[in-house]
Design a protein around this motif. Structure first.
Motif, PDB file in Angstrom:
ATOM      1  N   TRP A  52       0.826  -1.210   0.000  1.00  0.00           N
ATOM      2  CA  TRP A  52       0.000   0.000   0.000  1.00  0.00           C
ATOM      3  C   TRP A  52       0.861   1.262   0.000  1.00  0.00           C
ATOM      4  O   TRP A  52       0.571   2.221  -0.714  1.00  0.00           O
ATOM      5  N   PHE A  53       1.925   1.247   0.800  1.00  0.00           N
ATOM      6  CA  PHE A  53       2.814   2.410   0.815  1.00  0.00           C
ATOM      7  C   PHE A  53       3.381   2.665  -0.571  1.00  0.00           C
ATOM      8  O   PHE A  53       3.359   3.801  -1.065  1.00  0.00           O
ATOM      9  N   ASN A  54       3.923   1.623  -1.197  1.00  0.00           N
ATOM     10  CA  ASN A  54       4.542   1.799  -2.509  1.00  0.00           C
ATOM     11  C   ASN A  54       3.527   2.272  -3.551  1.00  0.00           C
ATOM     12  O   ASN A  54       3.835   3.155  -4.361  1.00  0.00           O
ATOM     13  N   PHE A  55       2.331   1.704  -3.535  1.00  0.00           N
ATOM     14  CA  PHE A  55       1.300   2.125  -4.478  1.00  0.00           C
ATOM     15  C   PHE A  55       0.992   3.612  -4.311  1.00  0.00           C
ATOM     16  O   PHE A  55       1.008   4.375  -5.285  1.00  0.00           O
ATOM     17  N   LEU A  56       0.739   4.030  -3.084  1.00  0.00           N
ATOM     18  CA  LEU A  56       0.411   5.440  -2.835  1.00  0.00           C
ATOM     19  C   LEU A  56       1.615   6.351  -3.078  1.00  0.00           C
ATOM     20  O   LEU A  56       1.461   7.464  -3.610  1.00  0.00           O
ATOM     21  N   ALA A  57       2.794   5.884  -2.741  1.00  0.00           N
ATOM     22  CA  ALA A  57       4.002   6.686  -2.945  1.00  0.00           C
ATOM     23  C   ALA A  57       4.230   6.957  -4.427  1.00  0.00           C
ATOM     24  O   ALA A  57       4.793   8.002  -4.789  1.00  0.00           O
ATOM     25  N   GLY A  58       3.803   6.041  -5.283  1.00  0.00           N
ATOM     26  CA  GLY A  58       3.977   6.244  -6.722  1.00  0.00           C
ATOM     27  C   GLY A  58       3.392   7.555  -7.206  1.00  0.00           C
ATOM     28  O   GLY A  58       3.973   8.230  -8.068  1.00  0.00           O
ATOM     29  N   PHE A  59       2.269   7.952  -6.640  1.00  0.00           N
ATOM     30  CA  PHE A  59       1.660   9.227  -7.020  1.00  0.00           C
ATOM     31  C   PHE A  59       2.556  10.405  -6.597  1.00  0.00           C
ATOM     32  O   PHE A  59       2.668  11.392  -7.327  1.00  0.00           O
ATOM     33  N   PHE A  60       3.196  10.263  -5.455  1.00  0.00           N
ATOM     34  CA  PHE A  60       4.115  11.304  -4.986  1.00  0.00           C
ATOM     35  C   PHE A  60       5.403  11.320  -5.809  1.00  0.00           C
ATOM     36  O   PHE A  60       6.000  12.374  -6.008  1.00  0.00           O
ATOM     37  N   TYR A  61       5.823  10.146  -6.302  1.00  0.00           N
ATOM     38  CA  TYR A  61       6.991  10.090  -7.184  1.00  0.00           C
ATOM     39  C   TYR A  61       6.730  10.932  -8.434  1.00  0.00           C
ATOM     40  O   TYR A  61       7.598  11.687  -8.874  1.00  0.00           O
ATOM     41  N   VAL A  62       5.543  10.765  -8.997  1.00  0.00           N
ATOM     42  CA  VAL A  62       5.177  11.516 -10.206  1.00  0.00           C
ATOM     43  C   VAL A  62       5.158  13.012  -9.904  1.00  0.00           C
ATOM     44  O   VAL A  62       5.697  13.820 -10.664  1.00  0.00           O
ATOM     45  N   ALA A  63       4.563  13.387  -8.776  1.00  0.00           N
ATOM     46  CA  ALA A  63       4.504  14.804  -8.397  1.00  0.00           C
ATOM     47  C   ALA A  63       5.908  15.370  -8.186  1.00  0.00           C
ATOM     48  O   ALA A  63       6.211  16.482  -8.650  1.00  0.00           O
ATOM     49  N   ALA A  64       6.759  14.618  -7.516  1.00  0.00           N
ATOM     50  CA  ALA A  64       8.133  15.085  -7.285  1.00  0.00           C
ATOM     51  C   ALA A  64       8.870  15.242  -8.610  1.00  0.00           C
ATOM     52  O   ALA A  64       9.591  16.231  -8.814  1.00  0.00           O
ATOM     53  N   GLY A  65       8.692  14.292  -9.511  1.00  0.00           N
ATOM     54  CA  GLY A  65       9.328  14.390 -10.818  1.00  0.00           C
ATOM     55  C   GLY A  65       8.876  15.628 -11.577  1.00  0.00           C
ATOM     56  O   GLY A  65       9.687  16.335 -12.173  1.00  0.00           O
TER      57      GLY A  65
END
Length: 132
Positions: A52-65
């Motif tokens: 769950w952490f990794n799935f949700l973190a993926g959205f933050f990865y995109v935002a950070a990028g």
């Protein structure tokens, strides 16, 4: 102007990597979370809080990028937060394993990779000079 272009050329691949990494993370996590029985079975011993952490973190990865590509100051702080949270989840995974919880070795490798990657991305964001 050449120095400014050089800064952009170094951070642009990092930003693109963060976005692609995020999209792949969302895709892979989403498949396991919301896919059929076969997908879940193939995933093996899933550690649900990590998934769950990794799935949700993926959205933050995109935002950070996106923020890194646009040279926005919050992108550095978001990269630090992603790194910190990932390291915390990694510690939780280690505790889960030490306490005898089921897991897949590939999960350990993936979390180590994610922790290192976001530590490096945060360093690159910091070293690229003034963000707006």
């Amino acid at each position: 102007m050449a120095a400014k272009e050089a800064k952009r050329s170094v951070s642009a691949p990092v930003a693109l990597f963060a976005i692609v990494f995020g999209l792949l993370t969302i895709l892979s996590g989403g498949l396991v979370l919301f896919g059929g029985h076969e997908v879940k079975e193939a995933a093996g011993n899933v550690v649900h809080f990590v998934l769950w952490f990794n799935f949700l973190a993926g959205f933050f990865y995109v935002a950070a990028g996106y923020g890194l590509q646009r040279k926005l100051a919050w992108a550095y702080w978001l990269s630090i937060a992603i790194f910190s949270c990932t390291a915390t989840v990694m510690a939780g995974l280690v505790l889960h394993i030490v306490m005898g919880g089921a897991y897949e070795f590939r999960t350990v490798v993936a979390m180590m990779f994610r922790t290192i990657v976001w530590g490096l991305i945060a360093q690159v964001a910091r070293s690229r000079g003034k963000l707006e």
